[in-house]
Design an enzyme around this catalytic site. Structure first.
Site, PDB file in Angstrom:
ATOM      1  N   ASP A  25     -14.455  25.038 -13.573  1.00  0.00           N
ATOM      2  CA  ASP A  25     -15.273  25.642 -12.508  1.00  0.00           C
ATOM      3  C   ASP A  25     -14.968  27.131 -12.370  1.00  0.00           C
ATOM      4  O   ASP A  25     -14.758  27.625 -11.267  1.00  0.00           O
ATOM      5  CB  ASP A  25     -15.037  24.904 -11.181  1.00  0.00           C
ATOM      6  CG  ASP A  25     -15.326  23.420 -11.295  1.00  0.00           C
ATOM      7  OD1 ASP A  25     -14.592  22.726 -12.022  1.00  0.00           O
ATOM      8  OD2 ASP A  25     -16.292  22.953 -10.679  1.00  0.00           O
ATOM      9  N   HIS A  30     -16.173  15.971 -15.802  1.00  0.00           N
ATOM     10  CA  HIS A  30     -16.352  16.973 -14.749  1.00  0.00           C
ATOM     11  C   HIS A  30     -16.093  16.413 -13.348  1.00  0.00           C
ATOM     12  O   HIS A  30     -15.362  16.998 -12.566  1.00  0.00           O
ATOM     13  CB  HIS A  30     -17.740  17.599 -14.829  1.00  0.00           C
ATOM     14  CG  HIS A  30     -17.909  18.733 -13.878  1.00  0.00           C
ATOM     15  ND1 HIS A  30     -17.162  19.897 -13.964  1.00  0.00           N
ATOM     16  CD2 HIS A  30     -18.678  18.884 -12.775  1.00  0.00           C
ATOM     17  CE1 HIS A  30     -17.477  20.707 -12.978  1.00  0.00           C
ATOM     18  NE2 HIS A  30     -18.398  20.117 -12.234  1.00  0.00           N
ATOM     19  N   ASP A  71     -18.516  23.494 -15.694  1.00  0.00           N
ATOM     20  CA  ASP A  71     -19.008  24.530 -14.782  1.00  0.00           C
ATOM     21  C   ASP A  71     -18.520  25.900 -15.240  1.00  0.00           C
ATOM     22  O   ASP A  71     -17.462  26.384 -14.823  1.00  0.00           O
ATOM     23  CB  ASP A  71     -18.618  24.262 -13.322  1.00  0.00           C
ATOM     24  CG  ASP A  71     -19.474  23.176 -12.684  1.00  0.00           C
ATOM     25  OD1 ASP A  71     -20.386  22.663 -13.359  1.00  0.00           O
ATOM     26  OD2 ASP A  71     -19.227  22.848 -11.508  1.00  0.00           O
ATOM     27  N   HIS A 116     -17.372  16.646  -2.523  1.00  0.00           N
ATOM     28  CA  HIS A 116     -17.718  15.743  -3.638  1.00  0.00           C
ATOM     29  C   HIS A 116     -16.970  14.399  -3.570  1.00  0.00           C
ATOM     30  O   HIS A 116     -16.739  13.766  -4.601  1.00  0.00           O
ATOM     31  CB  HIS A 116     -17.428  16.398  -4.995  1.00  0.00           C
ATOM     32  CG  HIS A 116     -18.199  17.652  -5.230  1.00  0.00           C
ATOM     33  ND1 HIS A 116     -19.554  17.739  -5.025  1.00  0.00           N
ATOM     34  CD2 HIS A 116     -17.813  18.875  -5.662  1.00  0.00           C
ATOM     35  CE1 HIS A 116     -19.961  18.971  -5.319  1.00  0.00           C
ATOM     36  NE2 HIS A 116     -18.937  19.676  -5.690  1.00  0.00           N
ATOM     37  N   HIS A 160     -13.401  22.262  -5.860  1.00  0.00           N
ATOM     38  CA  HIS A 160     -12.787  23.588  -5.980  1.00  0.00           C
ATOM     39  C   HIS A 160     -11.460  23.633  -5.239  1.00  0.00           C
ATOM     40  O   HIS A 160     -11.272  24.336  -4.240  1.00  0.00           O
ATOM     41  CB  HIS A 160     -13.764  24.656  -5.490  1.00  0.00           C
ATOM     42  CG  HIS A 160     -15.066  24.587  -6.208  1.00  0.00           C
ATOM     43  ND1 HIS A 160     -16.242  25.056  -5.708  1.00  0.00           N
ATOM     44  CD2 HIS A 160     -15.365  24.079  -7.441  1.00  0.00           C
ATOM     45  CE1 HIS A 160     -17.212  24.825  -6.570  1.00  0.00           C
ATOM     46  NE2 HIS A 160     -16.709  24.228  -7.624  1.00  0.00           N
TER      47      HIS A 160
HETATM   48 FE   LIG Z   1     -19.244  20.989 -10.450  1.00  0.00          FE
END
Ligand SMILES: [Fe+2]
Length: 463
Positions: A162, A313, A191, A323, A352
């Site tokens: 990411d 991912h 990402d 998420h 993140h």
């Molecule tokens: Fe993502």
């Protein structure tokens, strides 16, 4: 006196009560500032000088064992040359390989000329130089091929996810480069550019990301995993082919592992067997990805490649609110296989933040038995979420409470990790947060191999 001792013991028991949760939520609090993309005129995005000079150079493994390298680059003005000139440093004998050029359109954007050239039959463990372009705009780079595949071959991987192209992304990449532990290849968990953050998914941000990452991607292979920001699926502007920019720009050796799509594949590298999965492709029973993985896992020979590592991912074990449970459907499908085949480590991104699990599984549930909580399982992988590269969406700092037992360590900071495989039994893993000096290991564990040395390497205080 005996009574005091008794009270003291009870006090200690109560004091340590919260430890039944096992893991650590780091008390480190990063100052929350918005992550903003670096402007196009930043030096990290600078174009190489000269007409049609090769740019956005990146390499990845080009076969199943590490004797080939796919070199990719872009020429902006005209197709130019698709030839790579390369030579081993030790003998200077020059070879040439010629690749292919592709272009694509995305709404109102037309790409430059994207070159991909697979150079094959390289010697193991050898430093190669390579040259792209012609005349005044020739550019030179170099890479090391890995040692031959073997059970006790030491090898160090970097881990990032990411990443994006913010000021924080630049700090993450710099920390990876400056880390005294030198990664020899990067396992990237998806990402990349976050171009889709912009209107019409401004694909110029794919180009700028390629120029930003080149300082690493041109010199060591990055092993690519597709994330949701690679989808670029936007029917409202007629863009209905998922992964179009990503697949034009980033090539992987999927056919070498019998895969039928570049979104899932495997490679061997030194003592590791790396399986890359796609969280955003079908994985239900009978689908191509399911069928491939079903046949792939039994092929892994732990006497040849002891370390079985999976990249994806969307994480399966994530106790961040961000998420939360998105990886659940894939976990339900594949987790029993991971336990059966004793996968050592699973790396994911998407969230993140940083998190490391203990070795747990949640595969006993059968609709009626109520056994639906993760339990300690020494045949199970450790799950690591490393989606903390520092992209434009900022940190995911809200965690579910209390911290679940399976979660060994979690922290909302940007960073990267390294995995130093020592031999068939031990691998030293460290996570480095951007806020620390280059050499600081904020979280580290000596992992032991699930096939050769399946001892308890958990770090939580209980169980
Ligand atoms: Fe993502």
């Amino acid at each position: 006196m005996g009574l005091y001792v008794c009270f003291f013991v009870v006090f200690l028991m109560l004091y340590h009560g919260p430890c039944i949760n096992g893991g650590i939520t780091s008390s480190f609090v990063r100052k929350e500032e918005k992550s903003i993309d670096m402007p196009f005129h930043s030096d990290v995005f600078s174009h190489p000088p000269g007409y049609n000079a090769p740019q956005q150079v990146h390499i990845t493994q080009g076969d199943h064992v590490g004797r080939a390298v796919i070199v990719s680059w872009v020429t902006q003005d005209e197709p130019g040359s698709s030839t790579v000139v390369y030579w081993a440093e030790k003998n200077n004998q020059k070879f040439k390989a010629t690749g292919r050029t592709t272009t694509y359109k995305y709404y109102n954007y037309t790409s430059g000329f994207i070159h991909h050239c697979n150079i094959m039959n390289l010697e193991f463990d050898t430093k190669y130089h390579y040259q792209l372009g012609t005349g005044q705009t020739t550019r030179r780079f170099w890479f090391m091929t890995p040692p031959p595949v073997g059970p006790d071959v030491p090898y160090t991987f970097g881990l990032m996810g990411d990443l994006g192209q913010t000021y924080d992304s630049n700090v993450t990449l710099t920390h990876y480069e400056m880390n005294p532990v030198k990664g020899q290849a990067v396992l990237f968990v998806g990402d990349l550019s976050y171009a889709d953050y912009y209107k019409f998914h401004d694909n110029s941000r794919w180009d700028s990301w390629g120029r930003f990452a080149e300082r690493s991607t041109a010199y060591q292979p990055w092993i690519w995993t597709a994330g949701n920001h690679e989808l670029d699926f936007e029917p409202s502007i007629g863009e209905t082919k998922p992964f179009k920019p990503f697949l034009h720009r980033y090539r992987v050796p999927y056919k070498a592992s019998g895969s039928t799509e570049p979104l899932w594949y495997s490679i061997k590298r030194a003592s590791a067997y790396i399986i890359v999965l796609s969280s955003y492709s079908a994985f239900g029973m009978y689908t191509p990805q399911y069928q491939w993985l079903l046949e792939e896992l039994p092929k892994v020979n732990r006497s040849e490649t002891p370390w079985l590592i999976v990249l994806m991912h969307s994480p399966w074990y994530n106790s961040n609110s961000y998420h939360y449970m998105e990886g659940e459907t894939m976990r339900v499908m594949f987790e029993p296989w991971f336990v059966e085949h004793k996968v050592d480590l699973v790396f994911a991104g998407h969230v993140h933040s940083y998190e490391r699990s203990e070795r747990v599984s949640n595969i006993a549930y059968n609709i009626v038995n109520g056994e639906c909580s993760p339990v300690k399982n020494l045949s199970a992988p450790v799950y690591i979420t490393i989606g903390d590269g520092g992209n434009i969406e900022g940190l995911a700092s809200i965690m579910t409470e209390p911290q679940p037992k399976y979660s060994a360590y979690r922290e909302a900071s940007f960073g990267h990790a390294t995995l130093e495989i020592k031999n068939r039994t031990h691998a030293y893993y460290s996570w480095h947060r951007n806020s620390d000096g280059y050499a600081v290991r904020a979280d580290s564990v000596m992992f032991t191999n699930r096939h050769w040395h399946p001892m308890d390497d958990s770090t939580s205080k209980t169980e």
